[in-house]
Write an enzyme that holds these catalytic residues in place. Structure first.
Site, PDB file in Angstrom:
ATOM      1  N   ARG A  15      10.051  -4.017  -7.401  1.00  0.00           N
ATOM      2  CA  ARG A  15       9.538  -2.642  -7.502  1.00  0.00           C
ATOM      3  C   ARG A  15       8.075  -2.568  -7.062  1.00  0.00           C
ATOM      4  NH1 ARG A  15      14.178  -2.954  -7.963  1.00  0.00           N
ATOM      5  NH2 ARG A  15      15.593  -1.750  -9.276  1.00  0.00           N
ATOM      6  N   SER A  62     -10.830  -5.884  -2.497  1.00  0.00           N
ATOM      7  CA  SER A  62     -10.698  -7.340  -2.573  1.00  0.00           C
ATOM      8  C   SER A  62      -9.578  -7.739  -3.532  1.00  0.00           C
ATOM      9  CB  SER A  62     -12.016  -7.951  -3.057  1.00  0.00           C
ATOM     10  OG  SER A  62     -11.880  -9.359  -3.159  1.00  0.00           O
ATOM     11  N   GLU A  85       8.061  -2.684  -3.389  1.00  0.00           N
ATOM     12  CA  GLU A  85       8.480  -1.365  -2.881  1.00  0.00           C
ATOM     13  C   GLU A  85       7.314  -0.380  -2.922  1.00  0.00           C
ATOM     14  OE1 GLU A  85      12.592   0.154  -3.890  1.00  0.00           O
ATOM     15  OE2 GLU A  85      11.414   1.693  -4.881  1.00  0.00           O
TER      16      GLU A  85
END
Lengths: 146, 146, 146, 146, 146, 146, 146, 146, 146, 146
Positions: free
Chosen positions: D87, D113, D90
């Protein structure tokens, strides 16, 4: 007319007419799932069904003809990215071996056909949130020795 | 005990006892599909279920304990090769966009959950060849804006 | 109008008008993060929001209509190359298992939803160099047995 | 002692003692997220922290020493398969360009960063289902010309 | 004007005028390496530098404007095929771990920034064959715990 | 003794003795970068250097012998994941075409050799944060027609 | 004129004139193998050779100019599919380690240059079937320590 | 004895005896290139040759027997990383289409066999640096229609 | 005329005329399988056959000429997705080692040529469902030592 | 006993006894192709056949039992490297679309089953070189609408 052009023409006509797959399938006399897959270019229709479909959308015989051609089924993404489709890929990954174990236990060594096959999508209402119910129905094909 | 060792121990005990997933699931009181997935290392069981499962197989508390651990779900093959599992991958490829179209039409923009989810495999007898019926049942999750 | 054409039209209008996502989001009444994702083609807007958005940019109803369509979410690069995006990929690689451990400890076996989800980006001023703060907020979805 | 052996030793000791990352982090005096990542082999601890950590787990100086070594950060799966981790992948795919747009708008051309970086996971209670809140905090690094 | 069109316009003008990167960089007042990377679409210029660059090439404000936009840095080939570029990829493969060992020894746990970074290419004359000297100069970023 | 066993033996002896690559290289009389690459298994040493190296580490002739063997240079990760090494990969991706342009401008059509090659890593002190300076030095090889 | 357009122009002119690479190379005064590779866009010609080549094909100075540009050598297929080309890939796979062993035995640690390189294709008549003889000739480049 | 064990045994015996492929091939009466490929596990020897080879190395009949088995030719790296082998891969990439053009011109539509094939490696002395000469000799196989 | 344009022209003419591959092959005097492969761009025809083919389809000499050109055989999908083609890929995966064992047993070490090769497809009527019979016929090529 | 151990035991016994697949298949009463595939772990045998097979090889009931288990069909190489197997992969690549065209012409829209399937390998003697004849025989499965 290529399958790709056919697909674009159908999706545009469908949107312009505000028709649902449900309604279009009713007009043709087949299931919305199969009709939709044919309109997207992944299955072919009989000549009669193709004609009904084109007619219901106000499209011409070139679309009907393209709907009857045998498609080359290809997809671009080895692993689908769209979340709705990915979840089905994930189910195959997580539950693939479970499916193998349980089907072998019930049927013996063989597979579920993806050709002699049908698929149904329906809504199950639920106060905690409605549920999607997808039913896959395929002929069992036993391995044969020779 | 790792999930891998647990899996091997369970599969060996199951074979030695000649038990089916059906029978084992009956002893535990959950579905064979979920039980099988947990025994293969893809889901976790409650402590009570894990104990019943280990007991039914004549296995010790280390197996029960391993069954309760939260699994890391991994699979090796991006595209499965076993024909039984591949056919499900193929269905996702051929019908993925159809699923998207039809689910969106019935439910709106969102997905079928693969977490709040159940799966059932059953046999439909048919004189032309028995059929495998796989039912996927997942909560619909609508996208939200913010 | 496809999502791709919609996206191009919006980015050009936004640049021509010199509008920020912040300002555009203010005009629509939703967050800049969600609005931006919809304008890039990764989410859909309600009809009202889509209309406000198109209007604020001086664009027509075809853009508004395209904004309401349910998107197919795809991306080309399995591993993103742009350094800004890659760093987030790297965080998933380096800290993925840490996220799994810590979320399981706090919530049990389950996942953070990427659907019932929101994301916020803000600036934290710091004399040693300002900091980017990205907050991801998703519903916890517990695995269920059946 | 390799990082892999160190990790196994720590996870076993942690389980045997029934300690949480929260508790272990409290004993060491750093955040659970960073501590967990170091114990999994993805970060290094100072000598003092490493010693406290090993001590709290009842482990020897070889574990403490391994915790101080600079890790080689590697992961096997280009695209993670575990649903919890996927997830987040995604989210990077769906919202990567949104992050780029919004960060550039607030900060100019540069990146967040992943080295001068911290991450926090917390629970937000909600009657409709608790929510996972993950906060990523990284220094903004502007591109420089030369 | 997209970065791609900008790049084509610049390369054509540069060829037509017979200008070198060296000369163009002199006119703009920055290094040829940075200027070249911006003209190829991999970095952005300040408004003043962009204007000087376009002017030196006899190109219009659309090119100057495109040069100031923040680029999305993408490349097509995971492993570059052009021999000149491949050799640098090979150096990363052969000497990557050496760089890690030697940098950690000199600086501690951290990385060399590729953002706060400059690069210089020069020729070292040698009777046995001239040598290419590439100097990479990046800020050391130490990992921080939290 | 394989290169892999040699590498493990050297890294362990080096750690036990608390020697740096700098010191070890001083004892052998070559640069730390080349020595390190040979000890990691990516280059071979002359018999004399190999012997000095093994001796300085208190290791036997089997290590010295393994150091002299011609290595097969392989790496597992097409795209490195460790952030320190990835940044160099990123530099090749972002600046590969720039290197090609600038080297061709200075030298003509050809490449920088990665075989007739040396590499130096040094520290540049800087109040705003020390900098890593990596110098790559390779013979220019012009393409020849025939 | 891009290398791609140049290539198309040359192949069309060559076909229209019914010229062979052999004849064209004779007119230019270089080998057919090198000439062909330059015409396909994989090498560059000197100005004089480029002019002769364009002239022999009845093509203009834009083709000659494109022939002198330094090419970016790219290929699409990581593993070539055309059977003629694949067989050479297969030879590298089957005999790569043999080449390494035998070259190291004859020359020491180093490589055969693919830059300071020539290639010849000739026919060896044989009653059992003519044979293709491909001769690769590259400078040996020894590894150097530093 | 597997091909892998056979290979290890041969390489160790060869090193211990200080034999070259050249010498070993002389003892067996075949070329060093073919002998080496068989000893590495990529070809099979006749029973007589296998026996001579094992004998020359002071190895037993299990090695001789393994040398006669038909090998499964596999390699791990789709794109080889070792610089010596990679250069041959690069030659296939850069000159693959040239080989196709020139072979078709000399022979017609067909391929060079990699089965009815031989390969020779030799040294060409040169004051500017010795050269590696690799000669590939394969039967031309014309495509046939039917 | 490129092979791609030739293919499109042939498929359109064939559809417009309602000709089968069977009939077209009869007109040309070769097998339908070979003819079809040439029309799809994967083989070349003799000048006479190409002319007959173009004539039978009512197409011009540019199509005939394109049919005689030596094709570059490429395919896009490493693993084919179309179910009809995938099943053949699956057969190679499942039975590849079996083919190797059985062919080696009958013929010795060598391969079946895919160049000196023919293929036939026919229908075997069967009351339980007609069967597809594909016959592959290739010359055996023995490995040779040298 | 795993399929892998079963396979090793069978191949060793077969070699020790000097039996061919032909002879073993005769003893079992099935085809050599199917028997071989089962012994390699890619198919399962009936209990009676498994027993005959183990007996003919002088192996015990654990081998017979392993032969009856339903295999998980997996292969490592997406694209096979062994030349004998690769040629079949190449045939699928070159002739895949031809197979699709010709089978659709003879049978309509559907596929050749790889489950209800048999395969035969035989030798066709030929003075110009013997030929391998592989016959694939699979049930035609028509697509069905629903």
């Amino acid at each position: 007319m290529t399958k790709t052009d056919m697909r674009t023409a159908i999706l545009e006509a469908k949107k312009a007419k505000g028709m649902t797959w449900e309604a279009l399938a009713g007009a043709v006399g087949i299931s919305p799932e199969f009709l939709c897959s044919a309109c997207l270019g992944m299955n072919s229709l009989s000549a009669a069904n193709a004609e009904s479909c084109a007619e219901a959308l106000g499209l011409g015989p070139d679309v009907a003809s393209a709907l009857t051609e045998f498609p080359k089924k290809t997809w671009d993404q080895t692993i689908p990215t769209d979340p709705l489709i990915y979840r089905f890929y994930e189910i195959v990954g997580v539950y693939g071996e479970t499916l193998k174990e349980v089907i072998h236990e019930q049927f013996g060594d063989g597979i579920m056909s993806a050709i002699d096959f049908s698929m149904d999508v329906s809504k199950q209402e639920d106060p905690k949130g409605d549920r999607v119910v997808v039913t896959l129905n395929g002929k069992f094909l036993p391995y044969k020795s020779w």
